[in-house]
Motif scaffolding. Structure first.
Motif, PDB file in Angstrom:
ATOM      1  N   GLU A 131       0.845  -1.195   0.000  1.00  0.00           N
ATOM      2  CA  GLU A 131       0.000   0.000   0.000  1.00  0.00           C
ATOM      3  C   GLU A 131       0.880   1.243   0.000  1.00  0.00           C
ATOM      4  O   GLU A 131       1.582   1.506   0.970  1.00  0.00           O
ATOM      5  CB  GLU A 131      -0.914  -0.014   1.228  1.00  0.00           C
ATOM      6  CG  GLU A 131      -1.758   1.224   1.389  1.00  0.00           C
ATOM      7  CD  GLU A 131      -2.616   1.520   0.174  1.00  0.00           C
ATOM      8  OE1 GLU A 131      -2.326   2.513  -0.536  1.00  0.00           O
ATOM      9  OE2 GLU A 131      -3.566   0.774  -0.072  1.00  0.00           O
ATOM     10  N   GLN A 133      -0.122   4.516  -0.372  1.00  0.00           N
ATOM     11  CA  GLN A 133      -0.748   5.778   0.020  1.00  0.00           C
ATOM     12  C   GLN A 133      -1.400   5.756   1.400  1.00  0.00           C
ATOM     13  O   GLN A 133      -1.428   6.777   2.083  1.00  0.00           O
ATOM     14  CB  GLN A 133      -1.832   6.160  -1.008  1.00  0.00           C
ATOM     15  CG  GLN A 133      -1.318   6.335  -2.425  1.00  0.00           C
ATOM     16  CD  GLN A 133      -0.435   7.557  -2.580  1.00  0.00           C
ATOM     17  OE1 GLN A 133      -0.551   8.522  -1.832  1.00  0.00           O
ATOM     18  NE2 GLN A 133       0.456   7.533  -3.555  1.00  0.00           N
ATOM     19  N   GLU A 191       5.718   7.223   3.880  1.00  0.00           N
ATOM     20  CA  GLU A 191       4.919   8.443   3.748  1.00  0.00           C
ATOM     21  C   GLU A 191       3.541   8.287   4.378  1.00  0.00           C
ATOM     22  O   GLU A 191       2.914   9.274   4.766  1.00  0.00           O
ATOM     23  CB  GLU A 191       4.771   8.830   2.273  1.00  0.00           C
ATOM     24  CG  GLU A 191       6.081   9.168   1.570  1.00  0.00           C
ATOM     25  CD  GLU A 191       6.743  10.398   2.183  1.00  0.00           C
ATOM     26  OE1 GLU A 191       6.065  11.441   2.276  1.00  0.00           O
ATOM     27  OE2 GLU A 191       7.917  10.323   2.562  1.00  0.00           O
ATOM     28  N   VAL A 192       3.047   7.056   4.459  1.00  0.00           N
ATOM     29  CA  VAL A 192       1.717   6.825   5.043  1.00  0.00           C
ATOM     30  C   VAL A 192       1.679   7.307   6.488  1.00  0.00           C
ATOM     31  O   VAL A 192       0.660   7.823   6.959  1.00  0.00           O
ATOM     32  CB  VAL A 192       1.359   5.326   4.959  1.00  0.00           C
ATOM     33  CG1 VAL A 192       0.059   5.035   5.690  1.00  0.00           C
ATOM     34  CG2 VAL A 192       1.254   4.889   3.504  1.00  0.00           C
ATOM     35  N   ARG A 195       1.376  11.213   6.347  1.00  0.00           N
ATOM     36  CA  ARG A 195       0.294  11.815   5.554  1.00  0.00           C
ATOM     37  C   ARG A 195      -0.922  11.989   6.455  1.00  0.00           C
ATOM     38  O   ARG A 195      -1.484  11.018   6.942  1.00  0.00           O
ATOM     39  CB  ARG A 195      -0.057  10.930   4.344  1.00  0.00           C
ATOM     40  CG  ARG A 195      -1.215  11.475   3.515  1.00  0.00           C
ATOM     41  CD  ARG A 195      -1.487  10.643   2.270  1.00  0.00           C
ATOM     42  NE  ARG A 195      -0.386  10.771   1.327  1.00  0.00           N
ATOM     43  CZ  ARG A 195       0.489   9.821   1.064  1.00  0.00           C
ATOM     44  NH1 ARG A 195       0.399   8.648   1.674  1.00  0.00           N
ATOM     45  NH2 ARG A 195       1.474  10.031   0.204  1.00  0.00           N
ATOM     46  N   HIS A 238       0.696   1.667  -7.070  1.00  0.00           N
ATOM     47  CA  HIS A 238      -0.705   1.357  -6.795  1.00  0.00           C
ATOM     48  C   HIS A 238      -0.755   0.149  -5.865  1.00  0.00           C
ATOM     49  O   HIS A 238       0.185  -0.659  -5.816  1.00  0.00           O
ATOM     50  CB  HIS A 238      -1.472   1.061  -8.089  1.00  0.00           C
ATOM     51  CG  HIS A 238      -0.880  -0.046  -8.904  1.00  0.00           C
ATOM     52  ND1 HIS A 238      -1.095  -1.387  -8.632  1.00  0.00           N
ATOM     53  CD2 HIS A 238      -0.047  -0.025  -9.975  1.00  0.00           C
ATOM     54  CE1 HIS A 238      -0.445  -2.138  -9.507  1.00  0.00           C
ATOM     55  NE2 HIS A 238       0.206  -1.336 -10.318  1.00  0.00           N
TER      56      HIS A 238
END
Length: 306
Positions: A131, A133, A191-192, A195, A238
């Motif tokens: 994952e 994002q 980054e998750v 974010r 993705h």
């Protein structure tokens, strides 16, 4: 399965409710195809047996169409598959295949492209997920999921949002069950963790939830963080999910590729093996799972002071 020259057998596939209706239907579908091949009967001949189209026979043999017991019996009779033990197991599996699927209580909000994944994941022995994002869906809190869904579907009525949140958060239940639970190997980008999804409080509680799950299910969840230093291995772009099942002779590996407005599935061995290699490379490039609690605690401190 069947050794060369022997009649196909379905006796090796267990009648196990925890695996879900979709897995039983797909195993039976493959058995019907193998029985037809063994009998040397073409799809158009099988279609004439049922008074239907060859396209429907294809859907039946891919597990994409409902299996009606009377039709299955007629097909097996025409294939010469009359062994009493085999037919008893077929009847048992037909009963399991007719049970509700995990998404059916949420049918009005369960996106059709995701339904095959939701139906098959309870039968998995091992799930590898990447994952880039977001926190993987199985591991999201209700408030985190609510924020994500509202961002993607800003015009969706609140009741439907709540139903979709419930559908997403109930998926963790399969990892907690006593009988044949899947093992989840999840990788998410670093980054998750920084974010902001919702408020700092939402992020803080989400990361607390991840730490609690790792402590609760240490042998069923392995979470790795992929830093930017993972380089090309982490540039997939993705979400990808690779499923491997308890009964690979009957259920081949399946890959789910998420897209913004849909999804793609891959089941051909050459394709699933390629994605397996991609995900294995990513797991090698990501930080070791043993480092994850420390990274999550650093993220907690960040959001505590945000």
């Amino acid at each position: 399965m069947a050794a060369e020259g022997k009649e196909p057998s379905i006796l090796g596939f267990p009648c196990a409710p925890e695996l879900g209706a979709a897995a039983h239907r797909k195993a039976l579908a493959g058995h019907l195809r193998r029985c037809r091949d063994h009998a040397g009967i073409a799809p158009r001949q099988a279609a004439r047996c049922l008074g239907t189209s060859t396209a429907r026979i294809t859907r039946i043999e891919k597990g994409q169409s409902a299996l009606r017991p009377a039709e299955v019996g007629r097909l097996l009779d025409s294939y010469g598959a009359t062994d009493p033990l085999e037919r008893t197991r077929v009847d048992e599996l037909l009963c399991e295949a007719d049970r509700p699927e995990p998404w059916q209580d949420y049918a009005n909000v369960a996106p059709p492209p995701v339904r095959p994944l939701l139906g098959m994941e309870p039968a998995a022995r091992r799930i590898i997920s990447y994952e880039p994002q977001l926190v993987p869906g199985w591991l999201q809190t209700a408030e985190y999921a609510d924020t994500v869904i509202r961002a993607v579907y800003p015009t969706m009525p609140g009741r439907q949002v709540a139903e979709r949140v419930a559908l997403r958060t109930q998926r963790i239940g399969m990892l907690r069950r006593d009988e044949n639970p899947p093992v989840l190997l999840a990788v998410m980008d670093s980054e998750v963790l920084c974010r902001k999804i919702g408020t700092p409080g939402v992020m803080y509680r989400q990361i607390e939830h991840l730490l609690a799950l790792l402590e609760e299910l240490p042998f069923r969840i392995r979470l790795q963080i992929a830093q930017l230093s993972a380089g090309a291995a982490g540039a997939i772009g993705h979400p990808v999910v690779h499923l491997r099942f308890h009964t690979p002779d009957y259920l081949p590996d399946m890959v789910y590729l998420e897209q913004y407005e849909g999804a793609q599935y891959r089941e051909k061995p050459a394709e699933t093996e390629r994605y397996q290699a991609v995900l294995n490379n990513l797991c090698w490039s990501a930080d070791p799972a043993g480092d994850t609690p420390g990274l999550l605690k650093k993220a907690l401190a960040f959001w505590r002071s945000a």
